[in-house]
Design a protein around this motif. Sequence first.
Motif, PDB file in Angstrom:
ATOM      1  N   ALA A 208      52.358  74.747  23.797  1.00 56.91           N
ATOM      2  CA  ALA A 208      52.641  73.947  24.922  1.00 56.91           C
ATOM      3  C   ALA A 208      53.247  74.870  26.075  1.00 56.91           C
ATOM      4  CB  ALA A 208      53.680  73.056  24.066  1.00 56.91           C
ATOM      5  N   HIS A 209      52.965  74.188  27.136  1.00 57.79           N
ATOM      6  CA  HIS A 209      53.295  74.741  28.606  1.00 57.79           C
ATOM      7  C   HIS A 209      54.205  73.606  29.324  1.00 57.79           C
ATOM      8  CE1 HIS A 209      50.173  75.303  30.891  1.00 57.79           C
ATOM      9  NE2 HIS A 209      49.027  75.081  29.211  1.00 57.79           N
ATOM     10  N   ALA A 210      54.940  74.280  29.828  1.00 57.02           N
ATOM     11  CA  ALA A 210      55.829  73.038  31.197  1.00 57.02           C
ATOM     12  C   ALA A 210      56.532  73.977  32.362  1.00 57.02           C
ATOM     13  CB  ALA A 210      56.885  72.673  29.959  1.00 57.02           C
ATOM     14  N   ALA A 211      57.056  75.967  31.697  1.00 51.40           N
ATOM     15  CA  ALA A 211      57.655  76.243  33.138  1.00 51.40           C
ATOM     16  C   ALA A 211      57.059  76.723  34.030  1.00 51.40           C
ATOM     17  CB  ALA A 211      58.709  76.923  32.636  1.00 51.40           C
ATOM     18  N   ASN A 212      57.362  76.644  35.600  1.00 52.03           N
ATOM     19  CA  ASN A 212      56.911  76.931  37.124  1.00 52.03           C
ATOM     20  C   ASN A 212      57.752  78.267  36.450  1.00 52.03           C
ATOM     21  OD1 ASN A 212      59.582  75.985  37.307  1.00 52.03           O
ATOM     22  ND2 ASN A 212      58.166  75.143  39.502  1.00 52.03           N
ATOM     23  N   SER A 213      57.637  79.440  37.911  1.00 58.13           N
ATOM     24  CA  SER A 213      59.076  80.116  37.730  1.00 58.13           C
ATOM     25  C   SER A 213      60.564  80.018  37.633  1.00 58.13           C
ATOM     26  CB  SER A 213      59.005  81.477  39.128  1.00 58.13           C
ATOM     27  OG  SER A 213      57.293  82.011  39.071  1.00 58.13           O
ATOM     28  N   ALA A 214      61.003  78.707  37.865  1.00 57.19           N
ATOM     29  CA  ALA A 214      62.108  78.102  37.963  1.00 57.19           C
ATOM     30  C   ALA A 214      62.598  77.759  36.682  1.00 57.19           C
ATOM     31  CB  ALA A 214      62.436  77.084  39.079  1.00 57.19           C
ATOM     32  N   GLY A 215      61.714  76.674  36.283  1.00 56.82           N
ATOM     33  CA  GLY A 215      61.375  77.114  34.855  1.00 56.82           C
ATOM     34  C   GLY A 215      62.227  78.350  33.742  1.00 56.82           C
ATOM     35  N   GLU A 236      59.728  86.731  44.967  1.00 54.86           N
ATOM     36  CA  GLU A 236      60.469  85.754  46.343  1.00 54.86           C
ATOM     37  C   GLU A 236      61.328  85.004  44.703  1.00 54.86           C
ATOM     38  OE1 GLU A 236      61.941  85.338  49.083  1.00 54.86           O
ATOM     39  OE2 GLU A 236      60.798  87.439  49.434  1.00 54.86           O
ATOM     40  N   ALA A 237      62.441  84.712  44.947  1.00 46.96           N
ATOM     41  CA  ALA A 237      63.323  83.175  43.695  1.00 46.96           C
ATOM     42  C   ALA A 237      62.837  82.213  44.657  1.00 46.96           C
ATOM     43  CB  ALA A 237      64.278  83.288  44.015  1.00 46.96           C
ATOM     44  N   PRO A 238      62.563  81.591  43.210  1.00 50.02           N
ATOM     45  CA  PRO A 238      61.670  80.257  43.665  1.00 50.02           C
ATOM     46  C   PRO A 238      62.988  78.948  44.467  1.00 50.02           C
ATOM     47  CG  PRO A 238      61.733  80.417  41.080  1.00 50.02           C
ATOM     48  CD  PRO A 238      62.677  81.243  41.993  1.00 50.02           C
ATOM     49  N   SER A 239      64.542  79.558  44.601  1.00 49.13           N
ATOM     50  CA  SER A 239      64.889  79.205  45.864  1.00 49.13           C
ATOM     51  C   SER A 239      65.958  79.233  45.825  1.00 49.13           C
ATOM     52  CB  SER A 239      66.130  77.631  45.187  1.00 49.13           C
ATOM     53  OG  SER A 239      66.306  77.908  43.807  1.00 49.13           O
ATOM     54  N   PRO A 240      67.432  79.943  47.325  1.00 49.87           N
ATOM     55  CA  PRO A 240      68.426  80.448  47.206  1.00 49.87           C
ATOM     56  C   PRO A 240      69.421  80.072  45.875  1.00 49.87           C
ATOM     57  CG  PRO A 240      68.265  78.836  48.739  1.00 49.87           C
ATOM     58  CD  PRO A 240      66.941  79.087  47.849  1.00 49.87           C
ATOM     59  N   ALA A 241      69.234  79.206  44.761  1.00 46.15           N
ATOM     60  CA  ALA A 241      69.875  78.576  43.688  1.00 46.15           C
ATOM     61  C   ALA A 241      69.565  80.036  42.670  1.00 46.15           C
ATOM     62  CB  ALA A 241      69.549  77.553  42.667  1.00 46.15           C
ATOM     63  N   VAL A 242      68.276  80.139  42.294  1.00 42.82           N
ATOM     64  CA  VAL A 242      67.823  80.601  41.493  1.00 42.82           C
ATOM     65  C   VAL A 242      68.138  82.341  42.110  1.00 42.82           C
ATOM     66  CG1 VAL A 242      65.856  81.170  39.931  1.00 42.82           C
ATOM     67  CG2 VAL A 242      66.471  78.550  40.507  1.00 42.82           C
ATOM     68  N   GLY A 243      67.831  82.175  42.900  1.00 42.59           N
ATOM     69  CA  GLY A 243      67.855  83.977  42.763  1.00 42.59           C
ATOM     70  C   GLY A 243      69.361  84.064  43.080  1.00 42.59           C
ATOM     71  N   VAL A 251      68.541  90.558  37.262  1.00 41.55           N
ATOM     72  CA  VAL A 251      67.372  90.599  37.015  1.00 41.55           C
ATOM     73  C   VAL A 251      66.863  91.253  38.569  1.00 41.55           C
ATOM     74  CG1 VAL A 251      65.302  89.336  36.509  1.00 41.55           C
ATOM     75  CG2 VAL A 251      66.904  88.663  35.182  1.00 41.55           C
ATOM     76  N   GLY A 252      66.083  91.884  38.504  1.00 43.66           N
ATOM     77  CA  GLY A 252      66.181  92.526  40.052  1.00 43.66           C
ATOM     78  C   GLY A 252      64.238  92.400  40.130  1.00 43.66           C
ATOM     79  N   LEU A 253      63.581  91.511  40.692  1.00 43.83           N
ATOM     80  CA  LEU A 253      62.693  90.960  41.294  1.00 43.83           C
ATOM     81  C   LEU A 253      62.097  92.174  42.740  1.00 43.83           C
ATOM     82  CD1 LEU A 253      61.935  87.622  40.792  1.00 43.83           C
ATOM     83  CD2 LEU A 253      60.605  89.065  39.338  1.00 43.83           C
ATOM     84  N   ARG A 254      60.861  92.309  42.288  1.00 40.17           N
ATOM     85  CA  ARG A 254      60.951  93.620  44.000  1.00 40.17           C
ATOM     86  C   ARG A 254      59.721  92.593  44.975  1.00 40.17           C
ATOM     87  NH1 ARG A 254      59.630  98.743  41.054  1.00 40.17           N
ATOM     88  NH2 ARG A 254      61.066  98.703  39.821  1.00 40.17           N
ATOM     89  N   PRO A 255      59.660  92.324  45.905  1.00 40.55           N
ATOM     90  CA  PRO A 255      59.009  91.499  46.798  1.00 40.55           C
ATOM     91  C   PRO A 255      57.675  92.397  47.050  1.00 40.55           C
ATOM     92  CG  PRO A 255      60.842  91.745  48.331  1.00 40.55           C
ATOM     93  CD  PRO A 255      60.867  92.821  46.965  1.00 40.55           C
ATOM     94  N   VAL A 256      56.589  91.714  46.918  1.00 44.01           N
ATOM     95  CA  VAL A 256      55.785  92.784  46.686  1.00 44.01           C
ATOM     96  C   VAL A 256      54.949  92.626  47.893  1.00 44.01           C
ATOM     97  CG1 VAL A 256      53.648  92.152  45.826  1.00 44.01           C
ATOM     98  CG2 VAL A 256      54.977  91.746  44.644  1.00 44.01           C
ATOM     99  N   LEU A 257      54.603  91.892  49.417  1.00 47.93           N
ATOM    100  CA  LEU A 257      54.108  92.183  50.263  1.00 47.93           C
ATOM    101  C   LEU A 257      55.223  92.719  51.596  1.00 47.93           C
ATOM    102  CD1 LEU A 257      52.043  89.433  52.008  1.00 47.93           C
ATOM    103  CD2 LEU A 257      54.142  89.792  53.120  1.00 47.93           C
ATOM    104  N   ILE A 368      60.593  77.187  52.733  1.00 47.32           N
ATOM    105  CA  ILE A 368      60.320  77.542  51.274  1.00 47.32           C
ATOM    106  C   ILE A 368      59.709  79.162  51.822  1.00 47.32           C
ATOM    107  CG2 ILE A 368      61.197  75.939  49.563  1.00 47.32           C
ATOM    108  CD1 ILE A 368      57.529  75.394  48.996  1.00 47.32           C
ATOM    109  N   SER A 369      59.427  79.877  50.340  1.00 47.84           N
ATOM    110  CA  SER A 369      58.765  81.375  50.696  1.00 47.84           C
ATOM    111  C   SER A 369      57.265  80.800  50.457  1.00 47.84           C
ATOM    112  CB  SER A 369      59.823  82.530  49.520  1.00 47.84           C
ATOM    113  OG  SER A 369      59.563  82.017  48.866  1.00 47.84           O
ATOM    114  N   TYR A 370      57.362  80.406  49.600  1.00 47.95           N
ATOM    115  CA  TYR A 370      55.653  79.731  48.433  1.00 47.95           C
ATOM    116  C   TYR A 370      55.230  80.094  50.323  1.00 47.95           C
ATOM    117  CZ  TYR A 370      57.563  78.350  44.995  1.00 47.95           C
ATOM    118  OH  TYR A 370      58.444  78.486  43.701  1.00 47.95           O
ATOM    119  N   GLU A 371      54.999  78.628  51.570  1.00 48.91           N
ATOM    120  CA  GLU A 371      54.119  78.928  52.676  1.00 48.91           C
ATOM    121  C   GLU A 371      54.011  79.936  53.460  1.00 48.91           C
ATOM    122  OE1 GLU A 371      54.407  74.302  55.773  1.00 48.91           O
ATOM    123  OE2 GLU A 371      56.445  75.488  55.350  1.00 48.91           O
ATOM    124  N   VAL A 372      56.046  80.888  53.911  1.00 49.82           N
ATOM    125  CA  VAL A 372      55.536  81.897  54.465  1.00 49.82           C
ATOM    126  C   VAL A 372      54.587  82.679  54.107  1.00 49.82           C
ATOM    127  CG1 VAL A 372      56.483  83.689  54.822  1.00 49.82           C
ATOM    128  CG2 VAL A 372      57.859  81.276  55.326  1.00 49.82           C
TER     129      VAL A 372
END
Length: 399
Positions: A208-215, A236-243, A251-257, A368-372
Amino acid sequence: MGEREGAAGRGAWAEIDVAAVRHNARVLAGVAAPARLCAVVKADGYGHGAPAVARAALDGGATWLAVALVEEGAALRAAGIDAPVLVLSEPPPEAMDELVAASLTPTLYSLEGVRALEDAARLAPAPVGVHVKVDTGMHRVGADVDDVLKVVSAVRDAPGLTFEALWTHLAVAESLEEADRAYTAEQLRRFAEVRDALAAAGIPAPMAHAANSAGAVAHPAARLDMVRCGIALYGEAPSPAVGEMLRAAGVGLRPVLAFKARVSFVRRLRAGESPSYGRRRPLPADATVATVPVGYADGVPRRWFDVGGTVLVGGRRCPLAGTVTMDQIVVDCGPDAPVAVGDEVVLIGRQGAESLAAGDWADALGTISYEVLCGIGPRVPRVVVDREADGDRAGGAGA
Ligand SMILES: *Cc1c(COP(=O)(O)O)cnc(C)c1O
């Protein structure tokens, strides 16, 4: 750098750091464990280039990949990638043969879909595993809660198909507002109810699965057996709040692009001159104005000028001197900047002590960063780099 040769003619390119993808995959796999990590590489890997991202994500600990379309999955196979690939929407009947031929894992949620796949699966050397999707509140695609048993039973009864997983998608996982948290909890409650009903009917979901990055990050109860991470994999964080939440948790995520270009032309202009279409912005002072060969056809929104967009030149933030055009921008480099043709310009990424993130663009543009990231056009060559050397200081995990 030799690898930029291909981009030299254009003067604009996007660097894709696969070491950052590996790092982010390791971090997310760690957060999700014991749940598996599925790396979402639809839309050509959110504009980064799907095969390179997929390979790096698998190296970093992802065990599944996900795409939106059958043709995207087939492209991964053509690139020699043999990990399981989940197609996130039910393919149209005419795409089922290609799906089976490429050994992709379909999502199904209609009886028509089950029938079409059943026909195509007659050609398959092994049973085709099926992930059935249930709509628990996103209301985009997926079987209604009341229809899931019918769809899963049809899958079970179809020769050549096996029921491999039940899944759902969260609508507001990236929001940490009270009401939205309650909605996420309600979606997860409905999902659990459906799983229980299937188990009671003697057809328990093997997975069973349900979560995207934010989840995956913000809602531990959503991790279940697998998390499907896209945006976080790209740093990139899914939203400023999750960031904010990620920062607080260390938790350090690194920008890829990184989106870069080279100055193609430089001129001196007097205070009051207004470069580009519409003559929108009089220069506040005598200035060096640099032309950079990247425009809205490449994913620099025309609105980037209206919202006070800046780019990095010589390690400094410089405002656009006028309207973004289709193929070029003009940059106000200030009164006495030593800017020359060929100098590097950073639109997204780091230069010296300064940096601009896709999330900064998104905040300024009201998107959102997704669209950028997805908006960076096909005319911009993607250059794969591997910054393992400096990249892994923070993570400590070697290659
Ligand atoms: C795109 C997508 C994801 C990934 O979402 P992110 O927010 O980028 O992590 C996960 N699941 C489904 C169904 C998707 O369409």
